[in-house]
Design a protein around this motif. Structure first.
Motif, PDB file in Angstrom:
ATOM      1  N   ILE A 160     -33.717  77.892  21.191  1.00 30.26           N
ATOM      2  CA  ILE A 160     -33.418  79.308  21.409  1.00 30.26           C
ATOM      3  C   ILE A 160     -32.519  79.834  20.292  1.00 30.26           C
ATOM      4  O   ILE A 160     -32.721  80.935  19.764  1.00 30.26           O
ATOM      5  CB  ILE A 160     -32.752  79.526  22.783  1.00 30.26           C
ATOM      6  N   SER A 174     -37.962  85.769  25.299  1.00 24.53           N
ATOM      7  CA  SER A 174     -37.830  85.473  26.730  1.00 24.53           C
ATOM      8  C   SER A 174     -38.408  84.095  27.000  1.00 24.53           C
ATOM      9  O   SER A 174     -39.031  83.487  26.131  1.00 24.53           O
ATOM     10  CB  SER A 174     -38.554  86.537  27.570  1.00 24.53           C
ATOM     11  N   VAL A 197     -31.210  85.532  24.756  1.00 27.66           N
ATOM     12  CA  VAL A 197     -32.553  85.987  25.122  1.00 27.66           C
ATOM     13  C   VAL A 197     -32.475  87.362  25.775  1.00 27.66           C
ATOM     14  O   VAL A 197     -31.429  87.767  26.281  1.00 27.66           O
ATOM     15  CB  VAL A 197     -33.269  84.990  26.067  1.00 27.66           C
TER      16      VAL A 197
END
Length: 364
Positions: A160, A174, A197
């Motif tokens: 991420i 997402s 996110v």
């Protein structure tokens, strides 16, 4: 003095209306989509905020669009934005059974960087708005035989991080999360990844799935027992962790989970049975009829429907108009980020579940 108070009051009303409008905008209707470039034209795209093209996969550690047909579909989806300014198009990696190489590919810094660069390249090429990660699952078993390892949890965090730094703030990011407690507890480092996110799409369906030999609600809004999985159980858990409500998106199921050989006890609910193929919402009206032997039931505690056919000893569970409206009301009351669902081609093209969500979302 009275005139000043009146002006202040009017300004306050104006501000309140603006704030309400902004909050209403935060409610996204998000469609996962596996169809082609033609089928999408049958649906009311103007009622959607996101379409997530499903799925892309890993090829040599890079984000890969599987076929020329998929490329054509993605380009057409992006073209829909011209008439729908609210619409964003995302690509999804993985899906159930679609992320077999993920654990290994994301286990090194080099592998994660290679992937992140490929996401940027593919996103720029197609002019999509971002990526949805659908890795089922980091750290815990997903499809039997797929690699999963303890290190997945921290590797997912690092993935991420590199995706956000590579994509910048411009792109949406997402991920689809299991809506069951084992995933919530073990798969991801929530407090580290959620600031990076835009949202988490909670798969609050298949909570009783094809591996279960006992029937139950597969996508209930509320738990009927302390151990039963539900939308509310997952949302409450994440809110208690301090995750912002507007980053939580709950899931709707546009299909049933079905079992046969279910005895007529409690109208088939919480009974043993053998899982079989379910039915798409668009076929409910011709399948779950009294003429076909089906009876409809509503669990008011779970806010979930179910069906039982005494003659064939068959049980079905899923979302319908009533339950999807209850979920939409729940999103509004909790000020969550919206509803996503699997998947658009399972809905009727008019007056279906998407329309039900949209009606409740936009009512005053």
């Amino acid at each position: 003095m009275k005139k000043i108070n009146l002006i202040a009051f009017l300004l306050l009303c104006c501000c309140t209306t603006t704030i309400f409008a902004q909050k209403n905008k935060n409610f996204d209707i998000i469609a996962y989509y596996t169809g082609d470039d033609k089928m999408i034209n049958e649906y009311e795209v103007s009622k959607l905020n996101q379409i997530i093209f499903s799925f892309c996969h890993l090829k040599d550690g890079k984000l890969s669009v599987d076929s020329p047909k998929d490329s054509t579909t993605i380009k057409h989806l992006v073209s829909l934005k011209a008439k729908n300014p609210q619409l964003k198009i995302l690509l999804s990696l993985g899906g159930w059974g679609g992320c077999e190489p993920c654990s290994a590919a994301f286990s090194t810094a080099e592998g994660r960087l290679t992937f992140a660069k490929s996401v940027k390249e593919v996103s720029d090429y197609f002019k999509v708005d971002g990526l949805d990660l659908d890795w089922e699952y980091p750290t815990i078993e997903g499809l039997p035989g797929h690699l999963f390892q303890l290190a997945d949890k921290t590797n997912f965090t690092e993935l991420i991080k590199i995706l956000r730094s590579t994509l910048g703030k411009k792109y949406e990011l997402s991920f689809a999360a299991g809506g069951f407690q084992k995933y919530l507890d073990e798969s991801v480092e929530w407090k580290k990844i959620m600031p990076l996110v835009n949202r988490v799409n909670i798969m609050s369906y298949d909570l009783v799935n094809g591996y279960s030999k006992v029937t139950g609600h597969h996508t209930p809004l509320f738990s009927t027992t302390p151990t039963e999985e539900s939308v509310d159980k997952a949302v409450t858990y994440l809110l208690k962790l301090g995750i912002p409500a507007e980053k939580l998106v709950i899931g709707g199921a546009f299909y049933t989970r079905t079992w046969k050989n279910v005895e007529n006890i409690n109208n088939g609910l919480y009974q043993s049975g053998q899982h079989i193929e379910g039915v798409s919402f668009k076929n409910f009206a011709t399948t779950y009829t009294e003429a076909n032997g089906w009876k409809y039931f509503w669990d008011d505690k779970a806010k979930a429907p179910y069906w039982y056919n005494e003659s064939t000893k068959t049980f079905a569970t899923g979302d319908d108009i009533a339950s999807i409206k209850a979920k939409t009301d729940y999103v509004k009351s909790k000020k969550l980020g919206g509803i996503m669902f699997w998947e658009l081609p399972l809905d009727t093209t008019r007056n279906g579940l998407v329309n039900a969500i949209y009606e409740v979302k936009t009512e005053k």
